[in-house]
Design a protein around this motif. Structure first.
Motif, mmCIF file in Angstrom:
data_model
loop_
_atom_site.group_PDB
_atom_site.id
_atom_site.type_symbol
_atom_site.label_atom_id
_atom_site.label_comp_id
_atom_site.label_asym_id
_atom_site.label_seq_id
_atom_site.Cartn_x
_atom_site.Cartn_y
_atom_site.Cartn_z
ATOM 1 N N GLN A 17 0.834 -1.200 0.000
ATOM 2 C CA GLN A 17 0.000 0.000 0.000
ATOM 3 C C GLN A 17 0.870 1.252 0.000
ATOM 4 O OE1 GLN A 17 -2.502 0.561 3.429
ATOM 5 N NE2 GLN A 17 -3.980 1.822 2.330
ATOM 6 N N ASN A 18 1.985 1.207 0.733
ATOM 7 C CA ASN A 18 2.880 2.367 0.743
ATOM 8 C C ASN A 18 3.486 2.623 -0.633
ATOM 9 O OD1 ASN A 18 2.547 3.106 3.423
ATOM 10 N ND2 ASN A 18 4.251 1.868 4.161
ATOM 11 N N GLN A 19 3.832 1.562 -1.346
ATOM 12 C CA GLN A 19 4.394 1.737 -2.688
ATOM 13 C C GLN A 19 3.366 2.343 -3.640
ATOM 14 O OE1 GLN A 19 5.677 -2.344 -3.209
ATOM 15 N NE2 GLN A 19 7.839 -1.796 -2.987
ATOM 16 N N ILE A 20 2.112 1.921 -3.504
ATOM 17 C CA ILE A 20 1.060 2.508 -4.339
ATOM 18 C C ILE A 20 0.817 3.960 -3.931
ATOM 19 C CG2 ILE A 20 -1.375 2.345 -4.979
ATOM 20 C CD1 ILE A 20 -1.111 -0.704 -4.650
ATOM 21 N N PHE A 21 0.898 4.250 -2.644
ATOM 22 C CA PHE A 21 0.764 5.630 -2.175
ATOM 23 C C PHE A 21 1.912 6.488 -2.704
ATOM 24 C CE2 PHE A 21 0.934 8.558 1.784
ATOM 25 C CZ PHE A 21 0.198 9.532 1.134
ATOM 26 N N ASP A 22 3.123 5.940 -2.708
ATOM 27 C CA ASP A 22 4.261 6.673 -3.262
ATOM 28 C C ASP A 22 4.048 6.959 -4.745
ATOM 29 O OD1 ASP A 22 5.589 6.736 -0.851
ATOM 30 O OD2 ASP A 22 6.868 5.004 -1.286
ATOM 31 N N ALA A 23 3.528 5.986 -5.468
ATOM 32 C CA ALA A 23 3.240 6.201 -6.889
ATOM 33 C C ALA A 23 2.174 7.273 -7.067
ATOM 34 C CB ALA A 23 2.783 4.890 -7.528
ATOM 35 N N THR A 24 1.199 7.292 -6.164
ATOM 36 C CA THR A 24 0.143 8.303 -6.210
ATOM 37 C C THR A 24 0.718 9.693 -5.974
ATOM 38 O OG1 THR A 24 -1.478 6.693 -5.424
ATOM 39 C CG2 THR A 24 -2.039 9.022 -5.170
ATOM 40 N N LYS A 25 1.609 9.814 -4.997
ATOM 41 C CA LYS A 25 2.236 11.110 -4.733
ATOM 42 C C LYS A 25 3.102 11.569 -5.902
ATOM 43 C CE LYS A 25 3.788 9.721 -0.675
ATOM 44 N NZ LYS A 25 4.485 9.729 0.646
ATOM 45 N N ALA A 26 3.726 10.621 -6.591
ATOM 46 C CA ALA A 26 4.523 10.966 -7.762
ATOM 47 C C ALA A 26 3.639 11.526 -8.878
ATOM 48 C CB ALA A 26 5.286 9.746 -8.261
ATOM 49 N N VAL A 27 2.404 11.067 -8.937
ATOM 50 C CA VAL A 27 1.472 11.524 -9.970
ATOM 51 C C VAL A 27 0.778 12.819 -9.569
ATOM 52 C CG1 VAL A 27 -0.698 10.965 -11.158
ATOM 53 C CG2 VAL A 27 1.053 9.208 -10.875
ATOM 54 N N LEU A 28 0.310 12.892 -8.324
ATOM 55 C CA LEU A 28 -0.534 14.001 -7.879
ATOM 56 C C LEU A 28 0.202 15.051 -7.056
ATOM 57 C CD1 LEU A 28 -3.739 12.011 -6.829
ATOM 58 C CD2 LEU A 28 -3.192 13.035 -9.041
ATOM 59 N N GLY A 29 1.472 14.789 -6.741
ATOM 60 C CA GLY A 29 2.228 15.702 -5.887
ATOM 61 C C GLY A 29 2.275 15.192 -4.467
ATOM 62 N N SER A 30 3.401 15.415 -3.811
ATOM 63 C CA SER A 30 3.608 14.851 -2.475
ATOM 64 C C SER A 30 3.201 15.792 -1.346
ATOM 65 C CB SER A 30 5.083 14.467 -2.299
ATOM 66 O OG SER A 30 5.909 15.606 -2.473
ATOM 67 N N GLU A 31 2.828 17.011 -1.676
ATOM 68 C CA GLU A 31 2.486 17.994 -0.640
ATOM 69 C C GLU A 31 1.023 17.907 -0.241
ATOM 70 O OE1 GLU A 31 4.820 19.899 0.797
ATOM 71 O OE2 GLU A 31 6.253 18.876 -0.509
ATOM 72 N N GLY A 32 0.772 18.170 1.039
ATOM 73 C CA GLY A 32 -0.586 18.370 1.511
ATOM 74 C C GLY A 32 -1.388 17.122 1.828
ATOM 75 N N TRP A 33 -0.720 15.977 1.907
ATOM 76 C CA TRP A 33 -1.449 14.745 2.198
ATOM 77 C C TRP A 33 -1.665 14.577 3.705
ATOM 78 C CZ3 TRP A 33 -3.626 11.182 -1.095
ATOM 79 C CH2 TRP A 33 -3.341 11.345 -2.461
ATOM 80 N N GLU A 34 -2.865 14.186 4.066
ATOM 81 C CA GLU A 34 -3.184 13.833 5.450
ATOM 82 C C GLU A 34 -3.143 12.314 5.566
ATOM 83 O OE1 GLU A 34 -7.163 13.765 8.232
ATOM 84 O OE2 GLU A 34 -6.870 15.499 6.913
ATOM 85 N N VAL A 35 -2.229 11.802 6.398
ATOM 86 C CA VAL A 35 -1.996 10.360 6.469
ATOM 87 C C VAL A 35 -2.432 9.821 7.826
ATOM 88 C CG1 VAL A 35 -0.299 8.513 6.262
ATOM 89 C CG2 VAL A 35 -0.051 10.588 4.880
ATOM 90 N N LYS A 36 -3.206 8.749 7.788
ATOM 91 C CA LYS A 36 -3.645 8.078 9.011
ATOM 92 C C LYS A 36 -3.218 6.620 8.950
ATOM 93 C CE LYS A 36 -7.848 6.589 11.457
ATOM 94 N NZ LYS A 36 -9.330 6.526 11.398
ATOM 95 N N HIS A 37 -2.558 6.139 10.004
ATOM 96 C CA HIS A 37 -2.180 4.726 10.093
ATOM 97 C C HIS A 37 -3.174 3.997 11.002
ATOM 98 C CE1 HIS A 37 1.609 6.267 8.476
ATOM 99 N NE2 HIS A 37 1.838 5.033 8.075
ATOM 100 N N ASN A 38 -3.666 2.866 10.522
ATOM 101 C CA ASN A 38 -4.696 2.123 11.245
ATOM 102 C C ASN A 38 -4.118 0.866 11.885
ATOM 103 O OD1 ASN A 38 -7.439 3.440 10.247
ATOM 104 N ND2 ASN A 38 -6.110 3.279 8.457
ATOM 105 N N ASN A 39 -4.389 0.702 13.174
ATOM 106 C CA ASN A 39 -4.074 -0.554 13.849
ATOM 107 C C ASN A 39 -5.181 -1.535 13.501
ATOM 108 O OD1 ASN A 39 -3.638 -2.686 15.589
ATOM 109 N ND2 ASN A 39 -3.257 -1.415 17.384
ATOM 110 N N MET A 40 -4.845 -2.561 12.735
ATOM 111 C CA MET A 40 -5.870 -3.417 12.168
ATOM 112 C C MET A 40 -6.461 -4.408 13.169
ATOM 113 S SD MET A 40 -6.121 -2.054 9.320
ATOM 114 C CE MET A 40 -7.407 -3.127 8.680
ATOM 115 N N GLU A 41 -5.735 -4.746 14.218
ATOM 116 C CA GLU A 41 -6.249 -5.734 15.183
ATOM 117 C C GLU A 41 -7.554 -5.280 15.835
ATOM 118 O OE1 GLU A 41 -5.332 -8.741 15.708
ATOM 119 O OE2 GLU A 41 -3.395 -8.848 14.687
#
Length: 301
Positions: A210-234
């Motif tokens: 998922q992080n690699q796809i997110f990195d690809a997304t930032k490369a396409v749309l720009g890396s600034e201004g993203w709000e990131v939330k990490h979820n504890n899945m358990e």
């Protein structure tokens, strides 16, 4: 004696997966009969037959003369796939492809997830019929749907709002397949009945985290201004299980179970055996993934 498959019945042809399978079957020249509950338009090259999906007798009558049945129906209930399997066996159908299209059904823990209960029941049913020499089967393990996950938000990426919801640490590398690639692979199974006999086949468009796809997304749309939330899945999984027991069920109840699997290496990881070459698929490169992200992001604006 090798089997030649020419006549194919397809259930669920108007769905996300079914529509792609139908296109791929017609492109390969199969004689396709679409099984449908009500009359509706399909490509003219396909024969359309209205059947009663609540009746094994109705389904079996429609399947006489078919070499293969492909189930691409999706719903929580288990009766429809079981009736299709029974009807195929009664009609003398050679190959049945179940509506699995997900993670590795052989991995302990996958079919124990309630969200995959329908797939588990179907797998057990076709294995039982195969053990009695009444039909043969194939399952398609394709990981998660790449394009669907990006366009619906299941991936956790909000292109417009620039928000990313990461499942676990986001580093687990898993198989992703586009719906078109799934359609291509499914149709090509029928060109290789012996090599795909009574087993899951394993395909993918990409292996990415998922992080690699997110990195690809930032490369396409720009890396600034993203709000990131990490979820504890358990705890999210525990809450989903509680909601199931209490009847407090929503779409998220089922989505969380799949997202938990995708975040967990023991449940989702690159295939040990890869059937891409057999089933006419080529792995995507990063630039092709970026192009897909750009296309979907533009449509979401």
């Amino acid at each position: 004696m090798p089997h030649t498959i020419k006549n194919v019945a397809l259930a669920g042809a108007s769905g996300n997966v079914g529509a792609r399978v139908l296109t791929a079957l017609l492109d390969l020249g199969f004689n396709v009969t679409v099984l449908t509950r009500t009359a509706k338009p399909f490509p003219t090259a396909a024969r359309v037959e209205v059947v009663d999906f609540t009746s094994v007798e109705s389904l079996s009558a429609a399947l006489v003369g078919q070499d293969a049945v492909i189930d691409t129906t999706f719903s929580p209930e288990v009766e429809t796939p079981l009736r299709l399997i029974d009807a195929a066996a009664e009609a003398g159908v050679y190959r049945f492809i179940t509506s699995d299209f997900g993670l590795d059904p052989e991995l302990p823990g996958i079919h124990d997830m309630p969200v995959f209960g329908r797939k588990k029941v179907s797998y057990e049913a076709v294995k039982k019929q195969a053990a009695q020499n009444r039909l043969t089967y194939t399952l398609v393990a394709c990981g998660a749907f790449l394009d669907w996950s990006l366009s619906t938000g299941f991936m956790g990426l909000d292109f417009q709002g620039k928000k990313a919801s990461i499942y676990g640490d986001g580093n687990n590398v898993v198989p992703w397949s586009t719906l078109e690639d799934v359609g291509t692979a499914t149709a090509n199974i029928l060109l290789h009945p012996e090599e795909t006999l009574n087993r899951p086949v394993y395909v993918h468009s990409v292996y990415m985290s998922q992080n690699q796809i997110f990195d690809a997304t930032k490369a396409v749309l720009g890396s600034e201004g993203w709000e990131v939330k990490h979820n504890n899945m358990e705890p999210l999984l525990a809450q989903a299980m509680t909601d199931l027991k209490t009847g407090n069920i929503s779409a998220a109840t089922f989505e969380v179970q799949i997202q938990y699997c995708l975040a967990t290496k023991a449940l989702a990881h690159p295939w040990a055996k890869d059937d891409n070459p057999l089933l006419a698929l080529q792995e995507w490169d990063l630039e092709k993934v970026k192009a897909l992200i750009k296309s979907i992001a533009q449509k979401s604006n």
